[in-house]
Design a protein around this motif. Structure first.
Motif, PDB file in Angstrom:
ATOM      1  N   ILE A  95       0.844  -1.207   0.000  1.00 22.13           N
ATOM      2  CA  ILE A  95       0.000   0.000   0.000  1.00 22.13           C
ATOM      3  C   ILE A  95       0.877   1.255   0.000  1.00 22.13           C
ATOM      4  O   ILE A  95       0.696   2.122  -0.855  1.00 22.13           O
ATOM      5  CB  ILE A  95      -1.034  -0.020   1.153  1.00 22.13           C
ATOM      6  CG1 ILE A  95      -2.092  -1.097   0.895  1.00 22.13           C
ATOM      7  CG2 ILE A  95      -1.705   1.358   1.306  1.00 22.13           C
ATOM      8  CD1 ILE A  95      -3.153  -1.234   1.988  1.00 22.13           C
ATOM      9  N   PRO A  96       1.871   1.368   0.893  1.00 22.93           N
ATOM     10  CA  PRO A  96       2.743   2.556   0.807  1.00 22.93           C
ATOM     11  C   PRO A  96       3.806   2.467  -0.288  1.00 22.93           C
ATOM     12  O   PRO A  96       4.583   3.400  -0.462  1.00 22.93           O
ATOM     13  CB  PRO A  96       3.381   2.619   2.192  1.00 22.93           C
ATOM     14  CG  PRO A  96       3.283   1.258   2.762  1.00 22.93           C
ATOM     15  CD  PRO A  96       2.132   0.570   2.107  1.00 22.93           C
ATOM     16  N   ASN A  97       3.829   1.381  -1.029  1.00 23.51           N
ATOM     17  CA  ASN A  97       4.737   1.208  -2.175  1.00 23.51           C
ATOM     18  C   ASN A  97       6.200   1.391  -1.779  1.00 23.51           C
ATOM     19  O   ASN A  97       6.933   2.179  -2.384  1.00 23.51           O
ATOM     20  CB  ASN A  97       4.356   2.185  -3.295  1.00 23.51           C
ATOM     21  CG  ASN A  97       4.906   1.763  -4.648  1.00 23.51           C
ATOM     22  OD1 ASN A  97       5.361   0.620  -4.831  1.00 23.51           O
ATOM     23  ND2 ASN A  97       4.891   2.669  -5.612  1.00 23.51           N
ATOM     24  N   LEU A  98       6.635   0.635  -0.778  1.00 21.51           N
ATOM     25  CA  LEU A  98       7.991   0.808  -0.253  1.00 21.51           C
ATOM     26  C   LEU A  98       9.000  -0.096  -0.960  1.00 21.51           C
ATOM     27  O   LEU A  98       8.670  -1.177  -1.446  1.00 21.51           O
ATOM     28  CB  LEU A  98       8.001   0.517   1.249  1.00 21.51           C
ATOM     29  CG  LEU A  98       7.148   1.458   2.097  1.00 21.51           C
ATOM     30  CD1 LEU A  98       7.211   1.062   3.569  1.00 21.51           C
ATOM     31  CD2 LEU A  98       7.597   2.907   1.921  1.00 21.51           C
ATOM     32  N   ASP A  99      10.234   0.376  -0.960  1.00 25.63           N
ATOM     33  CA  ASP A  99      11.315  -0.334  -1.642  1.00 25.63           C
ATOM     34  C   ASP A  99      11.900  -1.406  -0.719  1.00 25.63           C
ATOM     35  O   ASP A  99      12.921  -1.192  -0.077  1.00 25.63           O
ATOM     36  CB  ASP A  99      12.385   0.684  -2.055  1.00 25.63           C
ATOM     37  CG  ASP A  99      13.330   0.117  -3.107  1.00 25.63           C
ATOM     38  OD1 ASP A  99      13.020  -0.962  -3.645  1.00 25.63           O
ATOM     39  OD2 ASP A  99      14.351   0.760  -3.377  1.00 25.63           O
ATOM     40  N   THR A 134       6.275  -6.681  -7.650  1.00 25.95           N
ATOM     41  CA  THR A 134       6.957  -7.342  -8.757  1.00 25.95           C
ATOM     42  C   THR A 134       7.282  -8.768  -8.299  1.00 25.95           C
ATOM     43  O   THR A 134       7.693  -8.970  -7.157  1.00 25.95           O
ATOM     44  CB  THR A 134       8.259  -6.582  -9.096  1.00 25.95           C
ATOM     45  OG1 THR A 134       7.904  -5.315  -9.652  1.00 25.95           O
ATOM     46  CG2 THR A 134       9.119  -7.340 -10.097  1.00 25.95           C
ATOM     47  N   VAL A 135       7.078  -9.751  -9.179  1.00 26.03           N
ATOM     48  CA  VAL A 135       7.288 -11.154  -8.796  1.00 26.03           C
ATOM     49  C   VAL A 135       8.262 -11.821  -9.761  1.00 26.03           C
ATOM     50  O   VAL A 135       8.045 -11.796 -10.985  1.00 26.03           O
ATOM     51  CB  VAL A 135       5.962 -11.941  -8.769  1.00 26.03           C
ATOM     52  CG1 VAL A 135       6.190 -13.376  -8.312  1.00 26.03           C
ATOM     53  CG2 VAL A 135       4.942 -11.262  -7.857  1.00 26.03           C
ATOM     54  N   ILE A 136       9.320 -12.413  -9.204  1.00 26.24           N
ATOM     55  CA  ILE A 136      10.379 -13.018 -10.026  1.00 26.24           C
ATOM     56  C   ILE A 136      10.698 -14.421  -9.521  1.00 26.24           C
ATOM     57  O   ILE A 136      10.758 -14.656  -8.311  1.00 26.24           O
ATOM     58  CB  ILE A 136      11.669 -12.150  -9.951  1.00 26.24           C
ATOM     59  CG1 ILE A 136      11.411 -10.760 -10.541  1.00 26.24           C
ATOM     60  CG2 ILE A 136      12.842 -12.825 -10.675  1.00 26.24           C
ATOM     61  CD1 ILE A 136      12.486  -9.749 -10.215  1.00 26.24           C
ATOM     62  N   GLY A 156      10.754  -0.390  -5.541  1.00 31.93           N
ATOM     63  CA  GLY A 156       9.405  -0.851  -5.235  1.00 31.93           C
ATOM     64  C   GLY A 156       9.384  -2.237  -4.631  1.00 31.93           C
ATOM     65  O   GLY A 156      10.406  -2.937  -4.610  1.00 31.93           O
ATOM     66  N   PRO A 157       8.215  -2.653  -4.142  1.00 29.89           N
ATOM     67  CA  PRO A 157       8.094  -3.977  -3.522  1.00 29.89           C
ATOM     68  C   PRO A 157       8.438  -5.077  -4.524  1.00 29.89           C
ATOM     69  O   PRO A 157       7.954  -5.059  -5.653  1.00 29.89           O
ATOM     70  CB  PRO A 157       6.614  -4.064  -3.140  1.00 29.89           C
ATOM     71  CG  PRO A 157       6.105  -2.662  -3.158  1.00 29.89           C
ATOM     72  CD  PRO A 157       6.934  -1.921  -4.151  1.00 29.89           C
TER      73      PRO A 157
END
Lengths: 311, 281
Positions: A95-99, A134-136, A156-157
């Protein structure tokens, strides 16, 4: 064949990144020796924080560190990080788009003997559904190093899924990982196999078998599950007219679903989704479990034949 | 404990707390949605933090060395929005847009929407962990900012708080101050019926926190306890601020019925009359 542990590569790469970027901090939840963050802990004891067996607090603390300007890497087993950590990941990272970089080891069923409680066949679905995430899932050790280095540049997350056992190396050392871009390992005309993680190797083996039958199968490594490479999927559908996906994850909500979302709405062609059926894991060694859950190459060959029958 | 506020400052902070209460009631009435009880109980705490304690700069809300407030009990957002408006972080005009589509004032605090909000919250139980990470980050960055976490008491049902409580003492985070709004009422009823918290002081002490219990409606006690927490340099501190849910509006006090429902026009007018009457006294 060269074998590399994706978690071993992660541990070593993290140490190198730690030397290059002093802003990086690492957090673990009492599994550092298994996730290999122990390597970082040894070299940078003051930048490593073992938060104990408390995954929710682990996630929240990492979010707080990001808010104070640090770059946190967070590790645990996939099911504990993505499962127990899910709602804190949603509320305090996405939600807060944290790194914050979430790097989970012990994904899938190749965790082996520990059984259902420790297997993770749900993490792609859990992470993929979160906005901003992002999913890797790298195909091998070579890609793991490149991907871990690349996500430091991405803000970003981010969730990266690694594995317990060593994987055969399928990519050569000149390979360039590009976030959000798939990589075609083998060209083909009759169908395209889109795979992630260990299943990339299994698809390459299946493609060799199919070749003997005169079936030409392309193999694409889809290591970024989100944002997924829409143009590559559309191109594969147009060029080969049939798509098979393969993942060490539930057939519900993972790579197959992600590809089907693109195919069904942009370029409808027949699809076959290879993955773990809607079942929990059981104890057993990794190789036997791959066979048990029908993820080995003969099942991919069988799936490809069924798929071609639908064309 | 030393007396830290002048009588003039006490009066000013009390006046601001009342202003916050009036603004909260007006905002929730206008929005016809929001949490009155737990916003009214924190008015003095918010007043002291924003007008006496927090080192913050409205012209530079993201100043890296600012003190942080993690509003872990995110449902008290209206009280915080009132303080942000009074402190010049946001335009007071926008308070009428609370909870509406396209508003910068989300139903629960959102750091990407509202200048001056240090963390997005709303789902309970997350804030103390955030505070642990921020305080640790501040230490690693060699910055001397303080981290305040405003916790609800009902929220302490969440186990993550106690994970964070363990971590904060392991890491000796003396730059972390938790304030518990101990209004003794949660959504469904009294805290001691829903999920008993007592002995609450002893719980925090057992987790090795510096622990103090105060009157959470006394701006002097809030201020003094914060000075006391700052002086304790070895570990984190928790201030149990004993408050009254719905404080300031007689018919909203001490009941869970005003946890999350908006007032009718008649109730709103009664509430404002009571709060304005208090100012005239």
């Amino acid at each position: 064949m060269e074998m590399l542990g994706t978690r071993d590569v992660y541990g070593k790469t993290l140490v190198e990144l730690g030397r290059e970027n002093e802003n990086i901090v690492v957090l673990d939840a009492d599994l550092a020796s298994s996730t290999r963050t122990s390597y970082f802990a040894k070299e940078f004891p003051h930048r490593f924080f073992n938060m104990g067996v408390s995954e929710q607090d682990l996630i929240g603390t990492a979010a707080g560190l990001a808010l104070a300007g640090k770059l946190p890497f967070v590790s645990s087993f996939a099911i504990f990080l993505a499962g127990k950590g899910w709602e804190p990941i949603r509320q305090s990272i996405c939600i807060p788009n944290l790194d914050v970089k979430l790097v989970a080891t012990h994904g899938g069923i190749t965790v082996g003997e520990d059984g259902a409680s420790h297997h993770s066949t749900e993490d792609f679905a859990l992470m993929r559904v979160l906005p901003n995430m992002t999913v890797i899932c790298p195909a091998d050790g070579v890609e793991t190093e490149k991907a871990i280095r690349e996500i430091v540049k991405h803000r970003g997350p981010t969730y990266v899924r690694l594995a317990r056992p060593k994987f055969p190396v399928v990519l050569d050392h000149t390979y360039q990982f590009q976030l959000g871009r798939s990589f075609t390992l083998r060209e083909g005309k009759d169908l395209t196999m889109i795979a992630t993680g260990i299943m990339v190797y299994n698809c390459l083996r299946a493609a060799e078998e199919l070749d003997k039958e005169g079936i030409s199968a392309a193999v694409v490594n889809m290591s970024t599950l989100k944002p997924i490479d829409v143009p590559a999927i559309a191109r594969a559908a147009r060029q080969t007219g049939a798509i098979l996906t393969a993942e060490e994850h539930s057939v519900i909500g993972g790579l197959g679903s992600a590809v089907a979302e693109v195919v069904s709405q942009n370029c409808p062609v027949p699809m076959k989704i290879i993955g773990v059926d809607d079942l929990f894991g059981v104890s057993g060694n990794a190789d036997k479990l791959m066979e048990h859950f029908r993820l080995t190459y003969p099942y991919i060959v069988e799936g490809a034949r069924q798929l071609l029958g639908m064309k | 404990m030393t007396i830290s506020l002048t009588q003039e400052k006490v009066k000013e902070l009390e006046k601001i707390a009342l202003q916050i209460r009036r603004m909260v009631v007006k905002m929730v009435f206008t929005a016809q949605s929001g949490h009155l009880g737990g916003s009214l109980s924190v008015a003095e705490i918010i007043s002291v933090l924003y007008f006496s304690e927090l080192r913050i700069d409205p012209r530079n809300p993201n100043w890296p060395d600012r003190d942080r407030l993690v509003p872990s009990k995110g449902h008290c957002a209206p009280a915080i929005y009132a303080a942000l408006a009074l402190r010049g972080f946001i335009d007071p005009e926008c308070l009428t847009t609370l909870r509406q589509l396209d508003s910068i004032l989300q139903g629960h605090p959102c750091m990407t929407s509202t200048p001056g909000i240090d963390m997005s919250t709303g789902s309970l139980g997350h804030g103390l962990s955030i505070g642990v990470g921020m305080a640790l980050g501040g230490r690693l960055k060699r910055s001397n900012f303080l981290v305040y976490v405003l916790l609800g008491d009902g929220e302490l049902n969440e186990g993550q708080n106690w994970e964070a409580a363990m971590a904060a003492t392991k890491l000796s985070l003396s730059n972390l101050i938790a304030i518990v709004d101990r209004n003794r009422i949660q959504l469904d009823g009294p805290t001691e019926e829903i999920m008993p918290l007592e002995p609450l002081m002893e719980k925090w002490k057992a987790f090795n926190w510096n622990t103090i219990s105060i009157d959470g409606h006394s701006v002097e006690e809030i201020s003094d306890s914060i000075q006391w927490a700052k002086e304790n340099q070895d570990r984190p501190s928790v201030i149990i601020a004993n408050t009254i849910k719905g404080k300031g509006v007689s018919f909203m006090e001490n009941t869970h019925k005003w946890h999350g429902r908006p007032p009718t026009r008649e109730e709103y007018e009664m509430a404002i009359r009571e709060l304005e009457g208090e100012i005239d006294e």
